[in-house]
Structure formats: structure tokens, C-alpha cells
Design an enzyme around this catalytic site. Structure first.
Site: not given
Ligand code: BDP
Length: 719
Positions: A305, A379, A407
Site C-alpha cells: 500500500e 483484509d 474497521e
Molecule cells: C487495512 C487498512 C489500512 C491499513 C492496512 C494494513 O484499511 O488502513 O494500513 O490494513 O494493515 O485494513 O496495513
């Protein structure tokens, strides 16, 4: 005012204070059941602590406060054991205990375990809390208090307990500016600006709460890391926190931003094979361990990401992890390297990418590296099958990462008790070494003989007075710690403990609340993403349903990427005729998931694209079954609200109102989820919502028009 009347005033004012949730599950109010109170009071006369250390002092303070409160009398610290009824806390190798044979048990409990036993010393009846090391005594003390808080008998105590997993961490996604990524309980309570000189009492209360459930590590900063935390002035702040947490057996860890050598070190590269880069990290590690000798190590999100990582230099994850591992190794530190990687530019199912990148690296990591894997391959969804990496990297200790912060499960508005979700994953059989190769045995190291083992939970805490925003968020923090210690505990047992410690030991309180908690996760799955659906939420803030969204950002962040609804049917085809993600599992598990008949229906649309009129096990079509699940989710949530309402007057009014209002919102949100998703999927299925169901009270266009630009918890820098 006379001393006596002041005390009276204090007592009166305390008793009229409404409960605001700050005390978490560590509520030491006087036991109101006279029979139990009398029994405890007859058997507990004082405490005696045999050794001295900062951790033992924490245990002593906790025992004193706990017993004074629960028993409603002053408990004295004894200088000797000269009467019956002393709670004795001592190390097993202490000369004091030479007459008590604990050798066998001592071996089995390791460094952090404890024994609580009713025994005799110098002819006196005592309750002994014994351990090999100080931390065990602290954990034993909290356990003993829990026994009293849950009104359990203290006759003939014979408890031997030790953690199944070594590193039990909370991962805070807290930023240096005080915001929290995916945090729904206000700002961070790490007061970076005023540290190290201002020490909030909250730090100690936080450490107490963690220690009470056996958490022994805290990663302080967001995985989307800021290299600033590694600057000396910030390390002094970290040291101040470490100095407090140490007294509770907790180590601190930091997230290491891979590009730090460039950003704060003035180097031109962060290439992990470059000598200057290695040197920089070695020196940084030395600096940290000089300040914090028991520093735990680094947690790293790299090449994920948008986070920097070794791949920018043509290196792989093992190259990156090993460089950091070498830096912390001389001081006993570890590296927790996350496997949460996926790339929109790679033409492959997102669910497969972490496996593809990490599996070939098995055996290539240093012995102080753990690879940290989320419970599922996408996720933190309301339901995911276990991640295929579990069992697939036998030469590498794998940690599991769960999310406490909700989340994707209603954030801090909804009551969703997550223990059943954690258990479902931990209990899953990977079959990698035959039947019984559960995920829990992968991560506790027993399946592949690893001495290092770990588990992490993404924290749900913030500066809100009740710590977690929603009072029931506390139960997820509690459950995570209890399961990290012993994943064999059932979700019901943990709920039972938490309710007794938080609300009341009365059956008429425990039973309804337990029912609400035990139903809550399945309800959430039903009204959000039943039958294996996933990632239908608003694409950036993840609040509410948005199954229609596409084209707003990278494709693999769009709900359509996951549900694949079309005129034929619904679901992601991950079977051999699709992305073949099922091939990443062991043969047995993969064959089950790949077969339309054998795949558990709860994972059906995760692995298969299923025709709308496909006949489900119940005999209904897929469409009707989907409708049924969505409606059931809402109906059951309404029932839960009614159950909660029946508790009025039986629990603290402030807490009652707090939960009542939030559950009211939860029901509304459940209806919103149901209507929005069904109306949208109906544009593909062209099938009706049968007339016996209450019909959606808004149009699809209405739901599509809703916008939430200020929904909490979103980090603007990644999206
Ligand atoms: C996702 C989230 C993001 C996190 C990412 C992570 O949306 O904000 O940075 O995971 O785990 O669930 O790195």
C-alpha cells in the site's frame, strides 16, 4: 471536617458516580453476595510478597487495591506468615518455598506461567501464587483477582497456567500527530508532544489492563510508519513509556519505516544490501537498546500500500527483514515482518499475492524474524477463510494478526464480539501435516517446532474515557489477550468472565448479555457480507455498504473486484476454473474449498461464482438464501436490542444508555446494509425480495447518494 466524615463523604460520592467505563474489567467494587464475601473474608487475611522488584511491586499494588476493594476491608501486607489465610506470592526457587514440592509444575510453566494453589506453609493455610519469574507472579496475581471478581470458589485451588504463545502484542496504529489510523475511540493517548516529562496516569492503567490479560508487548506506532519516531528526541519519549510498561512485563516495539536511512539518516539509499545502510540500522539499534535495554524489536510493513521496502532496490522481503534482524540480534530483538502485501499492477487475484511472494522465501529468514500474517488473505473482513500461508511456511515462525479495531465490523458504533471470529480462524485445520494441523498449532510453533511464536492484535483503544469508544469494544481487547494466552478457552467462557468482571455476577445480567455477544458476529456477517461475500464497504473509509462503487481508485480497493455480481450470479471464482487460489491450501483443504458441493456455505461466494438460481443446501435458490441471510441479520439484531432493553435497571444506568443508543444505531445500520446490498444485487439477479419480507423503504439511488467524507479513522496519506 473530621477525618471520619470526610471518608463517609468520599464513599457517598463514589457510589453516586455513574460508571463511565474507564476501569475496564478491573473493577474492584465490594462483592455484594454475602455468602461469597464471607467465604473470601474468612480465607483471606493478608498478603505476603517474598521478593522485591518493580514487577512484584506492581503485583503488590494490584493485589492490595483489588482485595481492599473486593473484600471491602483493609488488607495488610504481612511481614511473616504467622496466621492462616495469607496470600503468598513467591518465586518457586525461593528458600521460603523449599518445603513445598513444585519442581514438576515449575518446569511446565516456563518463564511467564504461574501456579495458584491452596497449601500449607509453616503449618499455616495459605494461598500460594508462585512462578519462576516476576512476570508470572504478576499474571498469577491478576488471575487470582479474576477468580474473586467472577465469584469462583477459592477452596482447594490448584491452577497451573502458562501462555501458549510467546509474544503477545497489541499493535497500535497511532500516528505522531495524535490521530489513529482506523481508530474509532478518539485520538491517541500517547501524548508524544508532552512526553517524556509529562507522564499521564493513563499509561499505567493501560499497562495494568494489558498485563491483566497477559499481553507482553506493545508496538506503539502505525504500520504506515513515520521515520521521525526513530529520531533521538522521540526515542527518549519511547523510553519513558518503556520504563512504565516494564513494570508490567511489557516490552515496547516500534514500526520501522524502511526508508528511514534516507529520511532521517541523510543517506542516498535504503538498499538493504548496502553497507552504509546496514551500518545505519546497526547504529540505530545500538542507540535504541542503550536507552531501552529490553526493547522488543521492529514491526515492518514494506512494499505494501505504498510503503517503501526492499523491492525498490530489486531485493526481496527476506533481504529487508534480515538486514533489520541482524541489527537487533546482538541485543536480543526480533523483527516482525508483515505479509500483508498486494499490488494492483500484478495481474493476479489479490487473495493469492502474499502467498506467491512469501512462500518461496520460507527458510530464508534469520532466526529472529517472524512473518506476521493477517488471519485471512484479504483484509480483516467480517468473515474470511484462514490465510493460505498458515502451514505453508514450515521453516518460518508465523505470527497471526487479528484486528480489534472494528474497521470492517461496524467500527465503534456496533457491538460485535470478535472472539468467535478469532476462534474460527485459530481452530481451522490447515491439514498441512495431516488432520489436526490447526492454525493455532502453526502459530504457537508446535506444528513445526519453532521456539519463537507470536500473535498480534490491532488495538482498538483511544483517548475516549472508556478507552474503546463502544463499551463492548473492551470485550474484544479482553478476548484477544485471553486467547493469546490460551486459545483453547471458548468464546463463551471469555464472554462470561468479561461480563462478570464488567457488569455483574447475577445470572439475570450474564445470560442476556452473553447471548447478545455470542450472536453478534454472526448477525454482523449476515447483515453485511453473508455466504462468503466480502469487501462491500465504502471503499476508503470502510463505513457502510457501497457494493456499487468502481473506478474511484485502484481496482483492488473496489467492492466490485470482490463480489463479481453479473447476470449469471455472484461471488469470486477462486476455484481451479477461476483464480485457483484454492490451490494455495493443502490438498485436503483446497479440495474442500474448490468443490461447490463441499465448500462450507459460509465461504461459498469467497471461492465460487454461483448462479442466482443455484440450489443451496436448504433447498432455496442462492438469491432467496441471500435475502434470507440479510433479513435474518437485521431481525436478530433487533432481538438483541430488545434483549438489551430488558436490562434497564439491572445494570449501571449510564452504561445501559450508552449501549442502548449505540445498538439503536446498529439496527439502523443493519437495515441500511441489507437494503442497499439487496437492491444493488437485485439489479443483476432480477429476482424479487419475497413479499413476506418488509420491503426496503428507500431506493437504490438514495443509498448510492449517501456520502461520508468525514467518517472517522481514515488515513489520507495512503488513499
Ligand atoms: C487495512 C487498512 C489500512 C491499513 C492496512 C494494513 O484499511 O488502513 O494500513 O490494513 O494493515 O485494513 O496495513
Amino acid at each position: 471536617m473530621k477525618k471520619n466524615s470526610m471518608v463517609l463523604l468520599l464513599i457517598i460520592s463514589i457510589s453516586v458516580f455513574a460508571e463511565d467505563g474507564y476501569r475496564l474489567w478491573l473493577r474492584y467494587d465490594k462483592i455484594n453476595d454475602t455468602k461469597i464475601l464471607n467465604d473470601y473474608n474468612t480465607n483471606i487475611k493478608g498478603i505476603f510478597l517474598d521478593s522485591e522488584s518493580d514487577i512484584i511491586k506492581s503485583a503488590q499494588t494490584e493485589l492490595m487495591n483489588g482485595l481492599n476493594g473486593l473484600l471491602g476491608k483493609k488488607i495488610d501486607l504481612q511481614k511473616s506468615i504467622s496466621q492462616d489465610g495469607i496470600v503468598v506470592a513467591a518465586k518457586i526457587n525461593s528458600p521460603l518455598l523449599s518445603a513445598i514440592r513444585l519442581d514438576e509444575k515449575a518446569k511446565s510453566i516456563g518463564k511467564e506461567g504461574f501456579i495458584i494453589t491452596s497449601t500449607k506453609l509453616n503449618g499455616k493455610k495459605i494461598i500460594l501464587i508462585a512462578a519462576n519469574e516476576d512476570a508470572g507472579i504478576l499474571y498469577g496475581s491478576f488471575h487470582f483477582l479474576r477468580i474473586l471478581q467472577t465469584h469462583t470458589s477459592i477452596q482447594n485451588l490448584d491452577i497451573v497456567s502458562s501462555p501458549k504463545i510467546k509474544l503477545r502484542l497489541l499493535n497500535h496504529w497511532d500516528n505522531l500527530d495524535g490521530t489513529i489510523e482506523r481508530g474509532y475511540a478518539g485520538f491517541s493517548f500517547w501524548d508524544w508532544h508532552r512526553l517524556p516529562d509529562y507522564i499521564s496516569p493513563r499509561y499505567t492503567d493501560y499497562a495494568r489492563a494489558d498485563a491483566s490479560i497477559g499481553i507482553n508487548g506493545v508496538s506503539l506506532t502505525n504500520v504506515n510508519a513515520n521515520s521521525y519516531i526513530l529520531r533521538h528526541e522521540y526515542l527518549l519519549k519511547v523510553k519513558a513509556l518503556a520504563d512504565i510498561f516494564r513494570r508490567y512485563g511489557i516490552k515496547v516495539y516500534l514500526t520501522a519505516r524502511f526508508s528511514s536511512p534516507i529520511e532521517i539518516g541523510g543517506l542516498k539509499t535504503a538498499d538493504p544490501l548496502d553497507d552504509n545502510v546496514k551500518q545505519w540500522w546497526n547504529k540505530k539499534a545500538e542507540e535504541i537498546f542503550k536507552l531501552i535495554p529490553d526493547f522488543g524489536g521492529f514491526l515492518v510493513k514494506a512494499n505494501s500500500e505504498g510503503q517503501p521496502g526492499p523491492q525498490a532496490y530489486g531485493r526481496n522481503h527476506a533481504d529487508g527483514a534480515n538486514m533489520l534482524a541482524d541489527a537487533v540480534k546482538p541485543f536480543g530483538g526480533v523483527v516482525m515482518w508483515r505479509a500483508f502485501v498486494y499490488d494492483n499492477n500484478v495481474n493476479e487475484d489479490r487473495a493469492k499475492q502474499a502467498f506467491n511472494e512469501f512462500k518461496p522465501l520460507d527458510g530464508k529468514f534469520r532466526d529472529n524474524v517472524l512473518v506476521q500474517v493477517k488471519n485471512g488473505a484479504i483484509d480483516f473482513q467480517p468473515r474470511e477463510p484462514f490465510h493460505p500461508l498458515f502451514g505453508a511456511m514450515p521453516k518460518t515462525p508465523l505470527m497471526i494478526e487479528f484486528q480489534l479495531t472494528q474497521e470492517y465490523t461496524g467500527q465503534a458504533t456496533q457491538l460485535v464480539y470478535l472472539a468467535p471470529m478469532y476462534k474460527e480462524c485459530l481452530d481451522s485445520d490447515t491439514y498441512t501435516k495431516g488432520d489436526g494441523s490447526s492454525v493455532s498449532r502453526v502459530i504457537d510453533g508446535s506444528l513445526d517446532n519453532h521456539s519463537l511464536s507470536g500473535i498480534a492484535g490491532v488495538a482498538n483503544t483511544g483517548a475516549d474515557r472508556n478507552w474503546t469508544g463502544h463499551l463492548f469494544g473492551q470485550s474484544n481487547w479482553f478476548a484477544f489477550g485471553r486467547l493469546a494466552w490460551n486459545y483453547d478457552l471458548s468464546s463463551e467462557q471469555i464472554a462470561d468472565e468479561w461480563i462478570r468482571m464488567t457488569f455483574s455476577n447475577e445470572k439475570y445480567v450474564i445470560e442476556p448479555i452473553k447471548k447478545i455477544m455470542m450472536d453478534s458476529r454472526e448477525n454482523c456477517v449476515n447483515y453485511m457480507t453473508p455466504l462468503g461475500l466480502h469487501h462491500l464497504m465504502g471503499w476508503d473509509h470502510h463505513y457502510g455498504p457501497e457494493p456499487w462503487t468502481s473506478g474511484k481508485a485502484r481496482e483492488d480497493w473496489m467492492p466490485k473486484y470482490y463480489h463479481r455480481a453479473d447476470s449469471i450470479g455472484l461471488g469470486s471464482n477462486r476455484s481451479p476454473s477461476g483464480s485457483n487460489a484454492t490451490s494455495q491450501y493443502s490438498k485436503k483443504a483446497g479440495d474442500i474449498f474448490a468443490s461447490l458441493d463441499q465448500c462450507p456455505e459460509k465461504y461459498l461466494l469467497w471461492f465460487h461464482h454461483v448462479p442466482w438460481n443455484y440450489k443451496m443446501k436448504s433447498g432455496s435458490t442462492l438469491w432467496n438464501e441471500l435475502v434470507n441471510h440479510y433479513y435474518k441479520g437485521v431481525d436478530d439484531e433487533r432481538k438483541s436490542l430488545a434483549t438489551w432493553n430488558s436490562l434497564e435497571g439491572k445494570i449501571d444506568q449510564e452504561e445501559f444508555e450508552h449501549v442502548k443508543m449505540l445498538m439503536g444505531i446498529q439496527v439502523k445500520e443493519a437495515v441500511w446494509w441489507r437494503n442497499a446490498c439487496l437492491l444493488y444485487f437485485q439489479t443483476f439477479s432480477k429476482m424479487p425480495i419475497p413479499g413476506n419480507y418488509e420491503q426496503p423503504d428507500h431506493t437504490l439511488e438514495y443509498y448510492k447518494s449517501l456520502q461520508f467524507p468525514y467518517a472517522p479513522g481514515i488515513l489520507k496519506t495512503i488513499h
